[in-house]
Design an enzyme around this catalytic site. Structure first.
Site, PDB file in Angstrom:
ATOM      1  N   TYR A 119      -0.991   4.561   1.937  1.00  0.00           N
ATOM      2  CA  TYR A 119      -0.296   3.574   1.108  1.00  0.00           C
ATOM      3  C   TYR A 119       1.078   4.115   0.736  1.00  0.00           C
ATOM      4  CZ  TYR A 119       0.913   0.746  -2.967  1.00  0.00           C
ATOM      5  OH  TYR A 119       1.562  -0.076  -3.844  1.00  0.00           O
ATOM      6  N   GLU A 207       6.180  -2.811  -0.199  1.00  0.00           N
ATOM      7  CA  GLU A 207       4.872  -2.163  -0.168  1.00  0.00           C
ATOM      8  C   GLU A 207       4.336  -2.153   1.259  1.00  0.00           C
ATOM      9  OE1 GLU A 207       1.310  -2.668  -3.230  1.00  0.00           O
ATOM     10  OE2 GLU A 207       1.261  -4.205  -1.694  1.00  0.00           O
TER      11      GLU A 207
END
Ligand code: GDP
Ligand code: MN
Length: 401
Positions: A119, A207
């Site tokens: 991530y 993101e």
């Protein structure tokens, strides 16, 4: 403004960030054609991904009952059927709310061989007033749970906006992600590309979840941004005509689009008391005071510093399209604005919309006496308020009894 995954990936690719191909299909037939080609070129597995402005697609469910807004398929037939099941249907995910979002396009691409899901995000940290690079080795569909249960697994690196992300910081984060060998340098370069994209697009959030370690056909390991979410700062959009052109109005609330056409700043909320206010600060204060006296605001609505009669009428029409609205509080401070212009606008709007709901008006400032006179002589049932708290109490009383 939010972008679609395929648009975000295109912007990343333009800046040297490795992403899977970004071919988008709007019909099942198009998806079939592309799938036929990709399989004939040797693909073993294709990913079909619903393009909506919301995450959680992988675990989402269509209103038709079809499971998953992101799926992998082994044949062109299956790919076509998958695209058909998604296109034109409404996908409900954790982020869409129960009403879901209509899928009008799907990304179709060769599915990489994923070894590990990481991530990474770049965002604006409002506490430190600096950009923040966030990363975790535990990427994938359960990142929210990781953040809640094991916050120590989230790596944070604050960036000085004057110099931008420094290469040593990118290497530090790459190492903290547990990457080894070649992948450290690759990740550092990729992180620099992410930061550059975030900065150059005036984004508020970029993101990548998951950022994947993938195995290529010749057995090498490399990195690829398999998902991408990019949110842009609306206040900076004026200097990005290329990004403005990527706006998808189909993804935005119809009333908010209508409001922006009239230069109104409108955000729908869940309460029953509509408010019409000039100035964002006053609008916030009005919402607070409605709550203070036990009511719930139905919206945020800022008509701006120089609202015209036309704008006030448009604002009333927008408010009245929300069936939850049971009463309206108009709270105007006439600094630049002439209170009588507002008063005339209110009278015209009430007549034009045949308003039946209780309407409380608090006017203060420039030419207020004439404004009050206009309202009083209009013959309409308008509840006049002497102050902000008086107005809030009166509207809460009128709506909740
Ligand atoms: P989200 O659920 O809306 O965040 O959509 P993602 O694009 O992140 O997809 C959800 C999950 O599907 C990812 O975490 C991956 O595990 C998987 N996935 C997505 N795209 C691919 C792909 O191209 N190949 C493979 N093997 N898995 C994928
Ligand atoms: Mn994702």
């Amino acid at each position: 403004m939010n972008l679609h995954e395929y648009q975000a990936k295109q912007l990343l690719a333009d800046r040297g960030v490795a992403v899977p191909p970004v071919d988008v299909c709007r019909t099942a037939e198009e998806a079939r054609k592309l799938a036929d080609r990709l399989f004939s070129e040797g693909a073993k597995l294709l990913a079909v991904k619903s393009q909506i402005h919301a995450g959680g697609r992988g675990k989402g469910t269509f209103k038709s009952g079809y499971q998953g807004g992101v799926k992998l398929f082994k044949s062109a037939e299956e790919t076509e059927a998958g695209a058909r099941a998604m296109l034109g249907n409404v996908l409900v995910t954790k982020q869409t709310g129960p009403e879901g979002k209509l899928v009008t396009s799907v990304l179709v691409a060769v599915a990489p061989n994923i070894q590990k899901e990481l991530y990474v995000a770049v965002l604006l940290d409002r506490t430190s007033s600096r950009p923040l690079l966030m990363a975790s080795s535990e990427g994938g569909m359960d990142i929210e749970e990781v953040a809640a249960k094991t916050p120590e697994k989230i790596i944070k690196e604050s960036v000085d906006p004057a110099v931008g992300l420094m290469p040593y910081q990118a290497r530090k984060v790459a190492t903290a992600l547990g990457l080894k060998g070649d992948l450290i340098g690759q990740a550092a370069k990729l992180l620099m590309g992410l930061y550059r994209t975030w900065w150059e697009c005036d984004a508020t959030l970029l993101e990548i979840n998951p950022l994947c370690v993938i195995k290529t056909n010749d057995g090498k390991e490399t990195l690829q941004a398999v998902d991408a979410k990019l949110s842009l700062d609306d206040n900076a959009l004026y200097r990005h005509s290329d990004l403005q052109a990527m706006r998808d109005l189909g993804e935005e609330a119809p009333l908010e689009i209508e409001a922006s056409k009239h230069g109104l700043n409108y955000i729908k909320l869940d309460g029953s008391i509509a408010c019409l206010v000039n100035g964002a600060g006053l609008a916030m204060a009005t919402m607070d005071i409605i709550q203070h006296f036990g009511g719930q605001p139905a919206n945020f609505l800022d008509v701006g510093g120089g609202a015209s009669q036309e704008q006030v009428t448009a604002a009333f029409k927008i408010i009245l399209q929300d069936a939850n609205v049971k009463g309206i509080l108009v709270n105007i401070f006439g600094g630049i604005m002439d209170c009588n212009v507002i008063a005339k606008g209110i009278v015209a709007a009430v007549k034009e919309t045949s308003l039946k709901l209780p309407l409380v008006v608090r006017l203060e400032g420039n030419n207020v006496e004439l404004g009050k006179k206009t309202l009083a002589e209009s013959g309409l049932t308008i509840i006049s308020a002497g102050s902000m708290s008086d107005g809030a109490q009166k509207v809460v009383q009128a709506v909740l009894g």
